[in-house]
Write an enzyme that holds these catalytic residues in place. Structure first.
Site, PDB file in Angstrom:
ATOM      1  N   TYR A   9      -4.181  -8.599  24.452  1.00  0.00           N
ATOM      2  CA  TYR A   9      -3.082  -9.570  24.265  1.00  0.00           C
ATOM      3  C   TYR A   9      -1.853  -9.152  25.083  1.00  0.00           C
ATOM      4  O   TYR A   9      -1.117  -9.995  25.585  1.00  0.00           O
ATOM      5  CB  TYR A   9      -2.701  -9.679  22.779  1.00  0.00           C
ATOM      6  CG  TYR A   9      -3.450 -10.756  22.039  1.00  0.00           C
ATOM      7  CD1 TYR A   9      -4.746 -10.541  21.577  1.00  0.00           C
ATOM      8  CD2 TYR A   9      -2.872 -12.000  21.796  1.00  0.00           C
ATOM      9  CE1 TYR A   9      -5.433 -11.526  20.884  1.00  0.00           C
ATOM     10  CE2 TYR A   9      -3.555 -12.988  21.102  1.00  0.00           C
ATOM     11  CZ  TYR A   9      -4.827 -12.742  20.646  1.00  0.00           C
ATOM     12  OH  TYR A   9      -5.498 -13.724  19.965  1.00  0.00           O
ATOM     13  N   LYS A  42       2.623 -14.110  19.234  1.00  0.00           N
ATOM     14  CA  LYS A  42       2.629 -15.040  20.372  1.00  0.00           C
ATOM     15  C   LYS A  42       3.461 -16.291  20.047  1.00  0.00           C
ATOM     16  O   LYS A  42       4.256 -16.758  20.872  1.00  0.00           O
ATOM     17  CB  LYS A  42       1.179 -15.435  20.672  1.00  0.00           C
ATOM     18  CG  LYS A  42       0.959 -16.183  21.955  1.00  0.00           C
ATOM     19  CD  LYS A  42      -0.535 -16.330  22.179  1.00  0.00           C
ATOM     20  CE  LYS A  42      -0.829 -17.576  22.986  1.00  0.00           C
ATOM     21  NZ  LYS A  42      -2.271 -17.791  23.108  1.00  0.00           N
ATOM     22  N   ARG A  43       3.322 -16.790  18.816  1.00  0.00           N
ATOM     23  CA  ARG A  43       4.063 -17.999  18.432  1.00  0.00           C
ATOM     24  C   ARG A  43       5.546 -17.720  18.245  1.00  0.00           C
ATOM     25  O   ARG A  43       6.391 -18.565  18.548  1.00  0.00           O
ATOM     26  CB  ARG A  43       3.506 -18.570  17.121  1.00  0.00           C
ATOM     27  CG  ARG A  43       2.165 -19.284  17.274  1.00  0.00           C
ATOM     28  CD  ARG A  43       1.855 -20.126  16.034  1.00  0.00           C
ATOM     29  NE  ARG A  43       1.733 -19.333  14.804  1.00  0.00           N
ATOM     30  CZ  ARG A  43       0.624 -18.698  14.428  1.00  0.00           C
ATOM     31  NH1 ARG A  43      -0.455 -18.770  15.172  1.00  0.00           N
ATOM     32  NH2 ARG A  43       0.598 -18.015  13.308  1.00  0.00           N
ATOM     33  N   TYR A  96     -14.749   1.243   9.804  1.00  0.00           N
ATOM     34  CA  TYR A  96     -13.315   1.551   9.928  1.00  0.00           C
ATOM     35  C   TYR A  96     -12.995   2.023  11.346  1.00  0.00           C
ATOM     36  O   TYR A  96     -12.123   1.467  12.022  1.00  0.00           O
ATOM     37  CB  TYR A  96     -12.957   2.621   8.903  1.00  0.00           C
ATOM     38  CG  TYR A  96     -11.503   3.021   8.866  1.00  0.00           C
ATOM     39  CD1 TYR A  96     -10.536   2.177   8.319  1.00  0.00           C
ATOM     40  CD2 TYR A  96     -11.081   4.262   9.353  1.00  0.00           C
ATOM     41  CE1 TYR A  96      -9.200   2.564   8.262  1.00  0.00           C
ATOM     42  CE2 TYR A  96      -9.754   4.651   9.294  1.00  0.00           C
ATOM     43  CZ  TYR A  96      -8.813   3.801   8.749  1.00  0.00           C
ATOM     44  OH  TYR A  96      -7.495   4.188   8.696  1.00  0.00           O
ATOM     45  N   THR A  98      -2.158  11.329   6.323  1.00  0.00           N
ATOM     46  CA  THR A  98      -0.808  11.249   5.744  1.00  0.00           C
ATOM     47  C   THR A  98      -0.922  11.235   4.218  1.00  0.00           C
ATOM     48  O   THR A  98      -1.868  10.647   3.674  1.00  0.00           O
ATOM     49  CB  THR A  98      -0.108   9.981   6.256  1.00  0.00           C
ATOM     50  OG1 THR A  98      -0.126  10.004   7.686  1.00  0.00           O
ATOM     51  CG2 THR A  98       1.331   9.885   5.784  1.00  0.00           C
ATOM     52  N   THR A 117     -11.289  -7.158   8.357  1.00  0.00           N
ATOM     53  CA  THR A 117      -9.836  -7.010   8.185  1.00  0.00           C
ATOM     54  C   THR A 117      -9.209  -6.366   9.420  1.00  0.00           C
ATOM     55  O   THR A 117      -8.171  -6.828   9.920  1.00  0.00           O
ATOM     56  CB  THR A 117      -9.527  -6.157   6.930  1.00  0.00           C
ATOM     57  OG1 THR A 117     -10.003  -6.856   5.782  1.00  0.00           O
ATOM     58  CG2 THR A 117      -8.043  -5.885   6.787  1.00  0.00           C
ATOM     59  N   GLY A 159       0.820  -1.210   0.000  1.00  0.00           N
ATOM     60  CA  GLY A 159       0.000   0.000   0.000  1.00  0.00           C
ATOM     61  C   GLY A 159       0.851   1.256   0.000  1.00  0.00           C
ATOM     62  O   GLY A 159       2.086   1.203  -0.103  1.00  0.00           O
ATOM     63  N   GLN A 190      -2.803  -9.939  28.854  1.00  0.00           N
ATOM     64  CA  GLN A 190      -3.018 -11.358  29.156  1.00  0.00           C
ATOM     65  C   GLN A 190      -1.860 -12.247  28.708  1.00  0.00           C
ATOM     66  O   GLN A 190      -1.444 -13.141  29.432  1.00  0.00           O
ATOM     67  CB  GLN A 190      -4.311 -11.805  28.461  1.00  0.00           C
ATOM     68  CG  GLN A 190      -4.798 -13.167  28.863  1.00  0.00           C
ATOM     69  CD  GLN A 190      -6.150 -13.446  28.212  1.00  0.00           C
ATOM     70  OE1 GLN A 190      -6.987 -12.552  28.076  1.00  0.00           O
ATOM     71  NE2 GLN A 190      -6.372 -14.687  27.802  1.00  0.00           N
ATOM     72  N   GLU A 191      -1.327 -11.967  27.518  1.00  0.00           N
ATOM     73  CA  GLU A 191      -0.324 -12.868  26.929  1.00  0.00           C
ATOM     74  C   GLU A 191       1.084 -12.265  26.963  1.00  0.00           C
ATOM     75  O   GLU A 191       2.018 -12.874  26.481  1.00  0.00           O
ATOM     76  CB  GLU A 191      -0.687 -13.185  25.465  1.00  0.00           C
ATOM     77  CG  GLU A 191      -2.099 -13.727  25.266  1.00  0.00           C
ATOM     78  CD  GLU A 191      -2.251 -15.155  25.761  1.00  0.00           C
ATOM     79  OE1 GLU A 191      -1.231 -15.798  26.064  1.00  0.00           O
ATOM     80  OE2 GLU A 191      -3.404 -15.622  25.846  1.00  0.00           O
TER      81      GLU A 191
HETATM   82  P1  NAD Z   1      -3.529   1.669   1.530  1.00  0.00           P
HETATM   83  O1  NAD Z   1      -4.927   1.319   1.156  1.00  0.00           O
HETATM   84  O2  NAD Z   1      -2.651   2.245   0.488  1.00  0.00           O
HETATM   85  O3  NAD Z   1      -2.777   0.408   2.143  1.00  0.00           O
HETATM   86  C1  NAD Z   1      -3.419  -0.647   2.781  1.00  0.00           C
HETATM   87  C2  NAD Z   1      -2.781  -1.930   2.301  1.00  0.00           C
HETATM   88  O4  NAD Z   1      -3.402  -3.044   2.994  1.00  0.00           O
HETATM   89  C3  NAD Z   1      -3.003  -2.180   0.805  1.00  0.00           C
HETATM   90  O5  NAD Z   1      -1.798  -2.586   0.209  1.00  0.00           O
HETATM   91  C4  NAD Z   1      -4.043  -3.284   0.777  1.00  0.00           C
HETATM   92  O6  NAD Z   1      -3.989  -4.067  -0.392  1.00  0.00           O
HETATM   93  C5  NAD Z   1      -3.709  -4.061   2.045  1.00  0.00           C
HETATM   94  N1  NAD Z   1      -4.833  -4.836   2.567  1.00  0.00           N
HETATM   95  C6  NAD Z   1      -6.113  -4.417   2.767  1.00  0.00           C
HETATM   96  N2  NAD Z   1      -6.856  -5.435   3.260  1.00  0.00           N
HETATM   97  C7  NAD Z   1      -6.007  -6.509   3.393  1.00  0.00           C
HETATM   98  C8  NAD Z   1      -6.174  -7.835   3.850  1.00  0.00           C
HETATM   99  N3  NAD Z   1      -7.381  -8.281   4.284  1.00  0.00           N
HETATM  100  N4  NAD Z   1      -5.114  -8.656   3.844  1.00  0.00           N
HETATM  101  C9  NAD Z   1      -3.898  -8.225   3.396  1.00  0.00           C
HETATM  102  N5  NAD Z   1      -3.688  -6.975   2.944  1.00  0.00           N
HETATM  103  C10 NAD Z   1      -4.733  -6.128   2.948  1.00  0.00           C
HETATM  104  O7  NAD Z   1      -3.653   2.643   2.788  1.00  0.00           O
HETATM  105  P2  NAD Z   1      -2.511   3.397   3.616  1.00  0.00           P
HETATM  106  O8  NAD Z   1      -2.844   4.826   3.598  1.00  0.00           O
HETATM  107  O9  NAD Z   1      -1.178   2.947   3.172  1.00  0.00           O
HETATM  108  O10 NAD Z   1      -2.804   2.873   5.093  1.00  0.00           O
HETATM  109  C11 NAD Z   1      -2.016   1.872   5.711  1.00  0.00           C
HETATM  110  C12 NAD Z   1      -2.450   1.710   7.163  1.00  0.00           C
HETATM  111  O11 NAD Z   1      -2.293   2.953   7.861  1.00  0.00           O
HETATM  112  C13 NAD Z   1      -3.917   1.302   7.339  1.00  0.00           C
HETATM  113  O12 NAD Z   1      -4.021   0.370   8.375  1.00  0.00           O
HETATM  114  C14 NAD Z   1      -4.593   2.588   7.719  1.00  0.00           C
HETATM  115  O13 NAD Z   1      -5.735   2.358   8.520  1.00  0.00           O
HETATM  116  C15 NAD Z   1      -3.508   3.310   8.483  1.00  0.00           C
HETATM  117  N6  NAD Z   1      -3.716   4.763   8.451  1.00  0.00           N
HETATM  118  C16 NAD Z   1      -3.445   5.494   7.347  1.00  0.00           C
HETATM  119  C17 NAD Z   1      -3.665   6.859   7.347  1.00  0.00           C
HETATM  120  C18 NAD Z   1      -3.369   7.730   6.149  1.00  0.00           C
HETATM  121  O14 NAD Z   1      -3.618   8.941   6.208  1.00  0.00           O
HETATM  122  N7  NAD Z   1      -2.816   7.236   5.077  1.00  0.00           N
HETATM  123  C19 NAD Z   1      -4.184   7.483   8.491  1.00  0.00           C
HETATM  124  C20 NAD Z   1      -4.474   6.692   9.589  1.00  0.00           C
HETATM  125  C21 NAD Z   1      -4.203   5.340   9.581  1.00  0.00           C
END
Ligand code: NAD
Ligand code: UDP
Length: 312
Positions: free
Chosen positions: A158, A104-105, A144, A174, A91, A11, A161-162
């Site tokens: 976790y 944990k593993r 979300y 970002t 997710t 991502g 507890q773990e």
């Molecule tokens: P993004 O959508 O570009 O990246 C998310 C990545 O997770 C993608 O590559 C997607 O294919 C992968 N993904 C989604 N569901 C999946 C699954 N079930 N299994 C495996 N891979 C999966 O978004 P991002 O902006 O890069 O965000 C990354 C993380 O940062 C996220 O968890 C998001 O909640 C968090 N976040 C981002 C921002 C921001 O402003 N960009 C702000 C707050 C939190």
């Protein structure tokens, strides 16, 4: 050499993190199901012999060996996470459980990418980590917001507890290169619209605020947090405290792109937070972290990226 797993590594944020972890001499495993991520984000890393790509969905158990886990897998743009809300909440929750079960593993340390969305439409300003938030658990953003809030709960459970070694980071808005042009978030939308000469879509009257952090600052903060002494679990805010009205952001993008696009006002989405600004005093005190890239500089680098990226 540490073996580091990055879920969501293909991502926007994940690909920059993988790049920096590799440059710091680690072995990096990028795990992704390519739901919103793209192979091209990590193509330039694929010839590095210390880099592996695993196509996998974090809602299923993960079996591999590693020392550290960054759990980033989750769609992050409102447009993408609201398309399939069941998938989003699943997710967030199962991704957290499967990352922690792996920790944990293996005995690995695990960092959760949480979000400023845990504060919802905040009633205190700026937001500090002790604030519990104001979230509508039934609204369109809840898949979300509540998914990420529950993930924090799972991490703390976790840990208690773990005795899993955890780190929780609350990421504020970002932006930067490798955002998708169809990502739907405000900075990528405005830049792409301005470069294509299309209308700039402001939702509501544009008086709502956000604080925008450049990707390099975030990656620094994520790595500092992972390497912070164990007793410190967070949560810690990572964001740029400079706060802007969305209408002022639109004007700034128009100015910097030299675009003649017109501004078009559209309805404000339900539950859209009115203001958001991180209090980063905890990150400053514990991690000695403070963002270095201001909006002008970050926008310039992002506009340069999209100029090469988009098809006119
Ligand atoms: P993004 O959508 O570009 O990246 C998310 C990545 O997770 C993608 O590559 C997607 O294919 C992968 N993904 C989604 N569901 C999946 C699954 N079930 N299994 C495996 N891979 C999966 O978004 P991002 O902006 O890069 O965000 C990354 C993380 O940062 C996220 O968890 C998001 O909640 C968090 N976040 C981002 C921002 C921001 O402003 N960009 C702000 C707050 C939190
Ligand atoms: N926004 C906008 N036009 C767009 C996209 C977003 O006015 O084309 C607004 C949106 O309503 C919100 C702010 O910009 O008030 C930030 O939206 P984004 O989706 O980037 O992030 P989030 O709402 O999750 O902070």
């Amino acid at each position: 050499m540490k073996k580091i797993l990055v879920t969501g590594g293909a991502g926007f944020i994940g690909s920059h993190l993988c790049e920096r972890l590799l440059a710091s001499g680690n072995f990096v495993i990028c795990l992704d199901n390519f739901y919103t991520g793209r192979e091209k984000n990590i193509r330039h890393l694929s010839r590095n012999r210390n880099f592996r790509i695993i196509e996998h969905d974090v809602t299923n158990k993960i079996h591999l060996d590693c020392d550290e886990i960054y759990n980033l897998a989750c769609p992050a743009s409102p447009v993408h996470y609201q398309k399939d809300p069941v998938r989003t909440v699943t997710t967030a929750v199962l991704g957290a459980i499967n990352s922690l079960e792996l920790a944990k593993r293996t005995g690995a340390k695990v960092l959760q990418a949480s979000t400023s969305e845990v504060y919802g439409d905040p009633q205190i300003h700026p937001q500090h980590e002790n604030y519990w938030g104001n979230v509508n658990m039934l609204g369109p953003r809840s898949c979300y917001d509540e998914g990420k809030r529950c993930a924090e709960t799972i991490f703390m459970s976790y840990h208690r507890q773990e005795k899993i070694r955890i780190k929780i980071v609350r990421i504020f808005n970002t932006y930067g290169p490798r955002m998708r042009s169809d990502d739907g978030r405000v900075i990528s939308n405005f830049i792409v619209q301005a470069l294509k000469g299309e209308d700039i879509t402001i939702y509501g009257d544009g008086s709502q605020t956000r604080s925008f952090q450049y990707i390099d600052d975030l990656v620094n903060g994520l790595m500092l947090m992972m390497n912070s002494p164990d007793p410190f679990t967070g949560p810690v805010n990572l964001g740029n405290p400079e706060e802007f009205k969305i209408i002022d952001l639109a004007q700034q993008v128009l100015k910097m792109t030299g675009s003649r696009s017109r501004i078009k006002f559209k309805p404000l989405p339900e539950d859209d937070p009115k203001q958001r600004q991180p209090d980063v005093s905890l990150a400053k005190a514990v991690l000695d972290w403070y963002p270095a890239v201001n909006l002008d500089k970050g926008l310039k680098m992002t506009i340069d990226y999209f100029r090469k990226e988009i098809i006119y």
